[in-house]
Each structure stands twice: as structure tokens, then as C-alpha cells.
Design an enzyme around this catalytic site. Sequence first.
Site, PDB file in Angstrom:
ATOM      1  N   ARG A  23      21.728  45.610  65.048  1.00  0.00           N
ATOM      2  CA  ARG A  23      20.675  45.899  66.032  1.00  0.00           C
ATOM      3  C   ARG A  23      19.275  45.392  65.613  1.00  0.00           C
ATOM      4  O   ARG A  23      18.588  44.793  66.426  1.00  0.00           O
ATOM      5  CB  ARG A  23      20.612  47.399  66.349  1.00  0.00           C
ATOM      6  CG  ARG A  23      21.912  47.966  66.914  1.00  0.00           C
ATOM      7  CD  ARG A  23      21.762  49.363  67.474  1.00  0.00           C
ATOM      8  NE  ARG A  23      21.000  49.356  68.696  1.00  0.00           N
ATOM      9  CZ  ARG A  23      19.762  49.783  68.796  1.00  0.00           C
ATOM     10  NH1 ARG A  23      19.138  50.286  67.742  1.00  0.00           N
ATOM     11  NH2 ARG A  23      19.118  49.720  69.939  1.00  0.00           N
ATOM     12  N   TYR A  74      18.012  42.822  68.268  1.00  0.00           N
ATOM     13  CA  TYR A  74      17.041  43.311  69.260  1.00  0.00           C
ATOM     14  C   TYR A  74      15.704  43.689  68.639  1.00  0.00           C
ATOM     15  O   TYR A  74      14.894  44.340  69.307  1.00  0.00           O
ATOM     16  CB  TYR A  74      17.571  44.582  69.960  1.00  0.00           C
ATOM     17  CG  TYR A  74      19.006  44.552  70.397  1.00  0.00           C
ATOM     18  CD1 TYR A  74      19.407  43.769  71.474  1.00  0.00           C
ATOM     19  CD2 TYR A  74      19.968  45.331  69.753  1.00  0.00           C
ATOM     20  CE1 TYR A  74      20.728  43.756  71.886  1.00  0.00           C
ATOM     21  CE2 TYR A  74      21.288  45.328  70.159  1.00  0.00           C
ATOM     22  CZ  TYR A  74      21.660  44.539  71.222  1.00  0.00           C
ATOM     23  OH  TYR A  74      22.961  44.534  71.628  1.00  0.00           O
ATOM     24  N   GLY A 109      22.569  54.782  79.682  1.00  0.00           N
ATOM     25  CA  GLY A 109      21.222  54.297  79.400  1.00  0.00           C
ATOM     26  C   GLY A 109      20.215  55.342  78.973  1.00  0.00           C
ATOM     27  O   GLY A 109      19.072  54.994  78.656  1.00  0.00           O
ATOM     28  N   GLU A 158      27.771  57.622  82.604  1.00  0.00           N
ATOM     29  CA  GLU A 158      28.418  56.857  81.525  1.00  0.00           C
ATOM     30  C   GLU A 158      27.554  56.840  80.267  1.00  0.00           C
ATOM     31  O   GLU A 158      27.159  55.780  79.787  1.00  0.00           O
ATOM     32  CB  GLU A 158      28.655  55.421  82.004  1.00  0.00           C
ATOM     33  CG  GLU A 158      29.494  55.316  83.261  1.00  0.00           C
ATOM     34  CD  GLU A 158      29.471  53.915  83.883  1.00  0.00           C
ATOM     35  OE1 GLU A 158      28.628  53.085  83.474  1.00  0.00           O
ATOM     36  OE2 GLU A 158      30.289  53.670  84.772  1.00  0.00           O
ATOM     37  N   PRO A 159      27.228  57.993  79.709  1.00  0.00           N
ATOM     38  CA  PRO A 159      26.355  57.998  78.534  1.00  0.00           C
ATOM     39  C   PRO A 159      27.082  57.587  77.251  1.00  0.00           C
ATOM     40  O   PRO A 159      28.207  58.020  77.007  1.00  0.00           O
ATOM     41  CB  PRO A 159      25.920  59.468  78.443  1.00  0.00           C
ATOM     42  CG  PRO A 159      27.063  60.226  79.037  1.00  0.00           C
ATOM     43  CD  PRO A 159      27.679  59.349  80.092  1.00  0.00           C
ATOM     44  N   GLY A 160      26.444  56.751  76.473  1.00  0.00           N
ATOM     45  CA  GLY A 160      27.017  56.377  75.176  1.00  0.00           C
ATOM     46  C   GLY A 160      26.044  56.748  74.089  1.00  0.00           C
ATOM     47  O   GLY A 160      26.223  57.696  73.322  1.00  0.00           O
ATOM     48  N   CYS A 200      23.625  35.697  54.161  1.00  0.00           N
ATOM     49  CA  CYS A 200      22.838  34.479  54.011  1.00  0.00           C
ATOM     50  C   CYS A 200      22.150  34.089  55.309  1.00  0.00           C
ATOM     51  O   CYS A 200      22.464  33.054  55.913  1.00  0.00           O
ATOM     52  CB  CYS A 200      23.734  33.361  53.495  1.00  0.00           C
ATOM     53  SG  CYS A 200      24.455  33.818  51.925  1.00  0.00           S
ATOM     54  N   GLU A 201      21.267  34.900  55.763  1.00  0.00           N
ATOM     55  CA  GLU A 201      20.448  34.618  56.943  1.00  0.00           C
ATOM     56  C   GLU A 201      19.146  35.391  56.775  1.00  0.00           C
ATOM     57  O   GLU A 201      19.171  36.563  56.377  1.00  0.00           O
ATOM     58  CB  GLU A 201      21.111  35.142  58.224  1.00  0.00           C
ATOM     59  CG  GLU A 201      22.356  34.422  58.614  1.00  0.00           C
ATOM     60  CD  GLU A 201      22.573  34.390  60.125  1.00  0.00           C
ATOM     61  OE1 GLU A 201      21.580  34.464  60.881  1.00  0.00           O
ATOM     62  OE2 GLU A 201      23.732  34.285  60.523  1.00  0.00           O
TER      63      GLU A 201
HETATM   64  N1  LLP Z   1      27.552  51.846  81.484  1.00  0.00           N
HETATM   65  C1  LLP Z   1      27.410  50.507  81.538  1.00  0.00           C
HETATM   66  C2  LLP Z   1      27.884  49.805  82.719  1.00  0.00           C
HETATM   67  C3  LLP Z   1      26.825  49.819  80.468  1.00  0.00           C
HETATM   68  O1  LLP Z   1      26.675  48.514  80.522  1.00  0.00           O
HETATM   69  C4  LLP Z   1      26.385  50.550  79.336  1.00  0.00           C
HETATM   70  C5  LLP Z   1      25.792  49.872  78.180  1.00  0.00           C
HETATM   71  C6  LLP Z   1      26.560  51.950  79.313  1.00  0.00           C
HETATM   72  C7  LLP Z   1      27.135  52.566  80.405  1.00  0.00           C
HETATM   73  C8  LLP Z   1      26.169  52.814  78.140  1.00  0.00           C
HETATM   74  O2  LLP Z   1      24.812  52.771  77.898  1.00  0.00           O
HETATM   75  P1  LLP Z   1      24.172  53.821  76.864  1.00  0.00           P
HETATM   76  O3  LLP Z   1      24.294  55.185  77.457  1.00  0.00           O
HETATM   77  O4  LLP Z   1      24.906  53.701  75.594  1.00  0.00           O
HETATM   78  O5  LLP Z   1      22.747  53.405  76.732  1.00  0.00           O
HETATM   79  N2  LLP Z   1      24.032  46.944  72.098  1.00  0.00           N
HETATM   80  C9  LLP Z   1      22.819  47.446  72.713  1.00  0.00           C
HETATM   81  C10 LLP Z   1      23.090  48.276  73.945  1.00  0.00           C
HETATM   82  C11 LLP Z   1      23.927  47.574  74.975  1.00  0.00           C
HETATM   83  C12 LLP Z   1      24.245  48.441  76.149  1.00  0.00           C
HETATM   84  C13 LLP Z   1      25.289  47.821  76.992  1.00  0.00           C
HETATM   85  N3  LLP Z   1      25.699  48.596  78.095  1.00  0.00           N
HETATM   86  C14 LLP Z   1      22.032  48.238  71.660  1.00  0.00           C
HETATM   87  O6  LLP Z   1      22.471  48.318  70.525  1.00  0.00           O
HETATM   88  O7  LLP Z   1      20.958  48.763  71.962  1.00  0.00           O
END
Ligand code: LLP
Length: 460
Positions: free
Chosen positions: A349, A353, A276, A310-312, A389-390
Site C-alpha cells: 500500500r 498508493y 468503502g 460490502e464493507p472490507g 530491490c526497488e
Molecule cells: N465493493 C466493491 C465493489 C469494491 O470494489 C470494494 C473495494 C469493496 C466493496 C470494499 O471496499 P472497502 O470496504 O474495503 O473499502 N487496495 C486498495 C483498496 C481497493 C478497494 C477495491 N474495492 C487499498 O489498499 O486501499
Amino acid sequence: MGRVIEPHQTCNKQDQQPVGLDDLPTLRENDESLKDTMNHFHYDKGELFCEQQRVAELAEEFGTPCWIYSKAALLGRLKEIQTAFAAVDPVICYSVKANSNLSILKLMHDAGSSFDVVSGGELYRVKKAGADTTKVVFAGVGKTDDEIRQALEERILMFDVESEAELDAIAAIAQKMGVVAPVALRLNPDIDGKTHAKTTTGKKGNKFGMDIERADELAAKTLRTPGLAMKGIHMHIGSPILTTEPYAEAVKKGIDVVRSYRAAGHDINWMNLGGGFGISYRQNEGPPAKAYADVIVPGVQEAGCRLALEPGRFIVGNSGVLISKVIYTKREGGKLFVIQDGAMNDLVRPAMYDSFHRIWPVNPRVAMPDNVEGEIAGCEKSDVVGPICESGDYFAKDRYLPPINRGELLCTFSAGAYGTAMSSNYNSRPRAIELLIDGDQVKVIRRRENYDDLIAAELV
Ligand code: LLP
């Protein structure tokens, strides 16, 4: 050659003069103004580069739409987290859902990251990337029996358990297999991460985790149930979270829970604070990893726990861009529409969102300002849309863009996270090609899909 002008000089709002072709700026990697947003992407004399590669040349060779990632950016962002949290020797579990390309997973693995997975498919991917599955964590509210079995066979580090029913299922499967399942209870700390309604996860009423009071009962049940070993607690508040306070609050609650579980006889060692961490989509609004570490590390030390993260988005978000070509421009209903070949099936996105992505031409006629919101001298208010087409198929609305013609290229920045991962074949559009840049080297890490790919799994 044109005179080199700093972007903030050419584009601040008081200076409303359009910038001439000869006056295009150089935004180099050491410019502080957009350091985060532009992470290893920079303009040099009016032309966009990824590391040492000319983006226009990549588009010419590989076609559009085209995803471009910077290896240095990916590794730099991971390193930033590793360094910020080094005091507690964390297990960084890169969140596969943000971008699951095998080459990116492999890069993460080789640089010392583990993985957070949420499906059997993601577990399959990280194995293919060479992961040590004993350091993998598995979250998600709907793990199937097959997925649980698969994860137990891989001897994962922990399941982040989200309900009593899931705990029962894991126990039953583990007993049948004659193994003990490592579990962490995913707590819903009832904290407002102040993020989009569709991506907030730690507030009462979200589908994720369990209320802390309820988790007490389940912790007691875990102690009584053969086949389960309680390893720790898990919290993921939402994504993206642009301030550190929600983490400070979560850690505080976490310390209390860890203490009370230990008092109840659980030998728990792990605090998993999820992902997050926010990033800069606009202009340096994303805090550095150190800011998050400053509020997390002391709490983890106080709890005497190991830390998992858990960084993404933090790692991949600003490490990737989407390059699209303008197909047409048109003026209708008092608006200028820039119709490009990248669309909501590539990057959903904005449609999903209302998210903001910086967009600017690859070879702009006006220097990109630090702030691309609002009026910009020499630019015209435009809607950047795709061919789908949206009406929801747009990347930006009422955005000031420099003059751009059919055949020219637009870059959508900060698209590395939840771009390709959420892409689809909607409107029977083949998925775009993905390139990984390393200095002046280019690697195709996913080929462009073709029409045969579109129907490959269908039976007639
Ligand atoms: N851990 C858990 C349990 C999660 O549900 C998530 C993201 C992460 C880690 C990784 O979060 P991050 O570090 O990437 O913020 N599709 C949306 C974001 C959905 C996030 C879902 N869970 C967007 O494009 O903003």
C-alpha cells in the site's frame, strides 16, 4: 516499574523532552486517544500487546515478518456495522478482497456476515468457509463465462452487472442452464468519493458500472430478456471514503432510480451501497459506522428497499498489524534508513498508493504519540524500508522514530486490509505467517511459506 504516563502528556509537541525508559506510557483499550487506530492493540509499560498477548513473544516464537490479527477487533467492527444498520436488517457482505484468509472468512460467517466476491477464486473461498451462497453478491467488470456459470450454480443473491456485454453474457448462460439470473445494475453515480485516484470508482470515466442514463436502457432490456431478473441497484463509490456526504448523495440518486425502475415495471427490492467506509490510519479520522448509517438508513427506508453493504477495510483494517524485525540501520545521503524484513511484497500500500501507516517499535524507547506525523521529541527522521530491490520499497519516509537497533521489532499498524490480500512473492520472498489472537490464545491461520512453496506450481 515505570510511572504510567498518558500518551498525550508525554508526546504533545510543546513537551519536547525525550521520554525516559522508566517513563513509558500505558495505552489501554479504554484510552480514547487512539481507540480506533489501536483497536485491541495497546502498549502496556512500554511493550506492545495484541489483546492479552505480548507481541514480542509472538515474534520470538513465530518469526518475522508476521501478521497479527485480533479476533475481538474483527468481531467488534462487524458488530458495529450490524448494530448501526439494524433498523433495516441489512445483508452485510464482507468484502473478501480486503482479506481473504479462510479463518477470517469463517469468523465473519459465524458472526452472521455474508460475502461480496469478485472472482471464482473468492467464491471458492467463501464456500470453503461455509458461506450460504444464496446471500453472496458478485461484482467486477470482467466476470468470465466460467465464473458466471459457477455463480449461477451456487444460486448467488445477485450479480452486480457492470456493462451491457456482461448482461448479455449472463442472460445467454442462464438461458442455456435453464435458470433465471438475479441481477443488480451497478450504477456509476458520478460522485467524487475524494479518495486516491487508484481507488475511486464512482466518478464518470472510471471503468466501473454504467452511467445512470445508460442504465435506464439496460433496465428496459432486462425486462425483455428471458433468463434475467432485475433485483436492485448497486453503487460502490470508492475506498476509503472518510466523509458521509458521498453516501448521502448516492442514496439520494438511488432513491430516484429505484422509483423510476419500479414505474417501468421492475420489481426491485435491493439497494446495494457497496463498501468503502473509511478507517483511522492516523488518529481517529475514520467515522463510526453509525455516522454512515445516519445518512444511509433513512434513504433505504424511503425507497422501501432491502439494504446490502460490502464493507472490507472497516472490518479488517485496524484489526491487523504487520510485525517486522530491523535487519540494519544505515546513514547515507544525509538520511537514516531503517531496513526491516517486512517489505513491499508483504504490504504494497505505501508503494502503490503512498498510503500512510502508523509505525512504532514493539518495545519503544519513546512513548507513541497520538500524532506520529511531524517532529517528535527524542525521535529521529527515518525512512523505513524493506530489502526489495526497488526504491519504491518503503513503508514510511521522513518519519520520526525512536532510536532502534538491529534485531528490534517494528509494528506497522492498520495493515489488516489489503495487506496479505495484495502480497506477492516478489524477489522470491516467501509470504509471511498469519496469527489470529483471541485473548491469550494464538492460532496460526496461515503458515509461513517456504522455498518449496515458491516453486511448487512451476514445471521444468
Ligand atoms: N465493493 C466493491 C465493489 C469494491 O470494489 C470494494 C473495494 C469493496 C466493496 C470494499 O471496499 P472497502 O470496504 O474495503 O473499502 N487496495 C486498495 C483498496 C481497493 C478497494 C477495491 N474495492 C487499498 O489498499 O486501499
